[in-house]
Each structure stands twice: as C-alpha cells, then as structure tokens.
Design a protein around this motif. Structure first.
Motif, mmCIF file in Angstrom:
data_model
loop_
_atom_site.group_PDB
_atom_site.id
_atom_site.type_symbol
_atom_site.label_atom_id
_atom_site.label_comp_id
_atom_site.label_asym_id
_atom_site.label_seq_id
_atom_site.Cartn_x
_atom_site.Cartn_y
_atom_site.Cartn_z
ATOM 1 N N PHE A 106 69.825 -7.410 62.761
ATOM 2 C CA PHE A 106 70.408 -7.012 61.483
ATOM 3 C C PHE A 106 71.860 -6.648 61.769
ATOM 4 O O PHE A 106 72.127 -5.762 62.586
ATOM 5 C CB PHE A 106 69.651 -5.827 60.886
ATOM 6 N N LEU A 107 72.781 -7.320 61.106
ATOM 7 C CA LEU A 107 74.207 -7.175 61.387
ATOM 8 C C LEU A 107 74.938 -6.639 60.170
ATOM 9 O O LEU A 107 74.758 -7.139 59.057
ATOM 10 C CB LEU A 107 74.789 -8.537 61.777
ATOM 11 N N CYS A 108 75.758 -5.610 60.368
ATOM 12 C CA CYS A 108 76.648 -5.120 59.321
ATOM 13 C C CYS A 108 78.012 -4.819 59.950
ATOM 14 O O CYS A 108 78.243 -5.113 61.115
ATOM 15 C CB CYS A 108 76.069 -3.930 58.579
ATOM 16 N N THR A 109 78.881 -4.253 59.172
ATOM 17 C CA THR A 109 80.231 -4.013 59.674
ATOM 18 C C THR A 109 80.247 -2.991 60.800
ATOM 19 O O THR A 109 80.699 -3.274 61.903
ATOM 20 C CB THR A 109 81.166 -3.562 58.532
ATOM 21 N N GLY A 110 79.734 -1.782 60.545
ATOM 22 C CA GLY A 110 79.875 -0.700 61.514
ATOM 23 C C GLY A 110 78.623 -0.276 62.234
ATOM 24 O O GLY A 110 78.662 0.643 63.050
ATOM 25 N N ASN A 111 77.487 -0.913 61.929
ATOM 26 C CA ASN A 111 76.202 -0.547 62.544
ATOM 27 C C ASN A 111 75.944 0.951 62.423
ATOM 28 O O ASN A 111 75.500 1.597 63.338
ATOM 29 C CB ASN A 111 76.148 -1.008 64.004
ATOM 30 N N SER A 112 76.224 1.477 61.226
ATOM 31 C CA SER A 112 76.040 2.908 61.028
ATOM 32 C C SER A 112 74.927 3.245 60.044
ATOM 33 O O SER A 112 74.360 4.325 60.123
ATOM 34 C CB SER A 112 77.345 3.555 60.547
ATOM 35 N N CYS A 113 74.602 2.332 59.146
ATOM 36 C CA CYS A 113 73.686 2.707 58.080
ATOM 37 C C CYS A 113 72.699 1.588 57.737
ATOM 38 O O CYS A 113 71.537 1.647 58.116
ATOM 39 C CB CYS A 113 74.525 3.095 56.855
ATOM 40 N N ARG A 114 73.144 0.566 57.015
ATOM 41 C CA ARG A 114 72.231 -0.465 56.515
ATOM 42 C C ARG A 114 71.511 -1.213 57.629
ATOM 43 O O ARG A 114 70.284 -1.394 57.572
ATOM 44 C CB ARG A 114 72.993 -1.454 55.621
ATOM 45 N N SER A 115 72.226 -1.652 58.632
ATOM 46 C CA SER A 115 71.576 -2.392 59.720
ATOM 47 C C SER A 115 70.644 -1.486 60.520
ATOM 48 O O SER A 115 69.582 -1.917 60.977
ATOM 49 C CB SER A 115 72.614 -3.046 60.636
ATOM 50 N N GLN A 116 71.016 -0.215 60.655
ATOM 51 C CA GLN A 116 70.154 0.741 61.348
ATOM 52 C C GLN A 116 68.844 0.938 60.577
ATOM 53 O O GLN A 116 67.760 0.977 61.166
ATOM 54 C CB GLN A 116 70.870 2.084 61.517
ATOM 55 N N MET A 117 68.961 1.092 59.253
ATOM 56 C CA MET A 117 67.769 1.248 58.421
ATOM 57 C C MET A 117 66.871 0.016 58.534
ATOM 58 O O MET A 117 65.647 0.142 58.681
ATOM 59 C CB MET A 117 68.160 1.470 56.963
ATOM 60 N N ALA A 118 67.482 -1.157 58.477
ATOM 61 C CA ALA A 118 66.701 -2.399 58.550
ATOM 62 C C ALA A 118 65.979 -2.511 59.892
ATOM 63 O O ALA A 118 64.802 -2.900 59.944
ATOM 64 C CB ALA A 118 67.615 -3.597 58.325
ATOM 65 N N GLU A 119 66.664 -2.170 60.971
ATOM 66 C CA GLU A 119 66.013 -2.192 62.281
ATOM 67 C C GLU A 119 64.823 -1.231 62.300
ATOM 68 O O GLU A 119 63.737 -1.565 62.788
ATOM 69 C CB GLU A 119 66.997 -1.813 63.389
ATOM 70 N N GLY A 120 65.024 -0.033 61.763
ATOM 71 C CA GLY A 120 63.947 0.950 61.727
ATOM 72 C C GLY A 120 62.744 0.455 60.936
ATOM 73 O O GLY A 120 61.598 0.584 61.374
ATOM 74 N N TRP A 121 62.994 -0.120 59.766
ATOM 75 C CA TRP A 121 61.886 -0.649 58.956
ATOM 76 C C TRP A 121 61.204 -1.821 59.650
ATOM 77 O O TRP A 121 59.971 -1.947 59.588
ATOM 78 C CB TRP A 121 62.374 -1.062 57.576
ATOM 79 N N ALA A 122 61.973 -2.696 60.283
ATOM 80 C CA ALA A 122 61.364 -3.846 60.973
ATOM 81 C C ALA A 122 60.451 -3.379 62.099
ATOM 82 O O ALA A 122 59.351 -3.916 62.283
ATOM 83 C CB ALA A 122 62.451 -4.778 61.507
ATOM 84 N N ARG A 123 60.874 -2.380 62.829
ATOM 85 C CA ARG A 123 60.019 -1.839 63.898
ATOM 86 C C ARG A 123 58.759 -1.196 63.298
ATOM 87 O O ARG A 123 57.678 -1.318 63.852
ATOM 88 C CB ARG A 123 60.788 -0.825 64.735
ATOM 89 N N GLU A 124 58.928 -0.532 62.153
ATOM 90 C CA GLU A 124 57.812 0.146 61.492
ATOM 91 C C GLU A 124 56.772 -0.846 60.968
ATOM 92 O O GLU A 124 55.578 -0.687 61.183
ATOM 93 C CB GLU A 124 58.348 1.005 60.334
ATOM 94 N N PHE A 125 57.238 -1.864 60.259
ATOM 95 C CA PHE A 125 56.321 -2.787 59.591
ATOM 96 C C PHE A 125 55.953 -4.012 60.423
ATOM 97 O O PHE A 125 54.867 -4.566 60.257
ATOM 98 C CB PHE A 125 56.918 -3.290 58.276
ATOM 99 N N LEU A 126 56.857 -4.460 61.278
ATOM 100 C CA LEU A 126 56.675 -5.752 61.938
ATOM 101 C C LEU A 126 56.811 -5.665 63.453
ATOM 102 O O LEU A 126 57.094 -6.668 64.105
ATOM 103 C CB LEU A 126 57.698 -6.759 61.388
ATOM 104 N N GLY A 127 56.592 -4.491 64.012
ATOM 105 C CA GLY A 127 56.762 -4.300 65.444
ATOM 106 C C GLY A 127 55.907 -5.217 66.293
ATOM 107 O O GLY A 127 56.273 -5.534 67.425
ATOM 108 N N ASP A 128 54.800 -5.690 65.748
ATOM 109 C CA ASP A 128 53.947 -6.612 66.491
ATOM 110 C C ASP A 128 54.419 -8.062 66.385
ATOM 111 O O ASP A 128 53.938 -8.925 67.104
ATOM 112 C CB ASP A 128 52.493 -6.502 66.009
ATOM 113 N N GLN A 129 55.406 -8.324 65.504
ATOM 114 C CA GLN A 129 55.898 -9.678 65.291
ATOM 115 C C GLN A 129 57.342 -9.902 65.732
ATOM 116 O O GLN A 129 57.751 -11.045 65.916
ATOM 117 C CB GLN A 129 55.804 -10.045 63.809
#
Length: 148
Positions: free
Chosen positions: A8-31
């Motif tokens: 997940f790529l954004c400008t500053g890696n401070s908010c949106r991309s961090q949230m997306a990474e967190g959700w992906a690990r939460e929901f799709l960590g096995d994939q």
C-alpha cells in the motif's frame, strides 16, 4: 497457497497506507504479506494509531518507510491510496500489478474540523472506508493477481 506480496503506497506513509497494511494483516494475513511505504517518510500519524487501536488493530509497532526500502521484495500488487502516490509511483514498483484506490487524507480533513471530536471522526471515516475496501474488494484483486 503462496502468499501474495501486497504494498500500500501513499505520499508519506503516515496514515492511509499504514491503516491499509494493518487491515490487510487483520483480514488477509493468511493470504498476503502486507507492506506499506511512501514516496516520502513522514512518520506514523499518532491519530491513525489511535483510531486503528479503537477498531482493534495495533499500529504502534509500525514505522514509516520509503518505497525504495522494499526494492528487493517481489511485490505482486501495489495499491496506491492517494493521487500523489499514483502519479509519482517509483518505476521499480511498476513491475507489479498497479491499482489505484484513492482515499481522502484524514489529517487534511481534520484541519478543517471545528472540534477535536469532529477531527477524530475524519480519521474514523477514512479508517472505515479503507477497512471496507480491504475486507470486501481486496480478496478479489488478490485472486486476479498472478504471483511474480
């Protein structure tokens, strides 16, 4: 099943991309192996950490990193979550499947809020929009993405 490498790529890696990474690990960590990075590194936004914690996802161990630090990872899918990152995606990332899914910038929205509660609500709204995308649409994108 081989896990896909998703950035997940954004400008500053401070908010949106961090949230997306967190959700992906939460929901799709096995994939997926989920990563986030930025064109720049601004540090993880403490309010993003706060609202994700409210939702049960801990970002406190995350760090803000440049996309170039992931150059050796065979990324299968790169999702830009802001227009600037979409327009300025580093060339080495274009070897992966690129998808743009733009989300509003919570800090920018929060600056215009009249109260602290309304400012937090800006972060919560974007958090929930990212959650819904990751939970409801990302699995199909992953299924359609060949491994590198």
């Amino acid at each position: 099943m081989n896990k896909k490498h998703v950035l997940f790529l954004c400008t500053g890696n401070s908010c949106r991309s961090q949230m997306a990474e967190g959700w992906a690990r939460e929901f799709l960590g096995d994939q997926v192996h989920a990563y986030s990075a930025g064109i720049e590194a601004h540090g993880v936004n403490p309010i993003a950490i706060q609202v994700m914690k409210e939702a049960g996802v801990d970002l406190s161990g995350h760090s803000s990193k440049l996309a170039s630090t992931l150059a050796d990872i065979p990324l299968d899918l790169v999702i830009t979550v802001c227009g600037h990152a979409d327009e300025n995606c580093p060339a080495f990332l274009t070897q992966a499947k690129l998808v743009h899914v733009g989300f509003d910038d919570p800090p920018k929205l929060a600056k215009e809020a009249d109260t602290e509660t309304l400012a937090l609500d800006c972060f919560r709204r974007v958090r929930d929009e990212i959650r819904d995308f990751v939970r409801d649409q990302l699995p199909e994108l992953i299924a359609q993405t060949p491994s590198r």
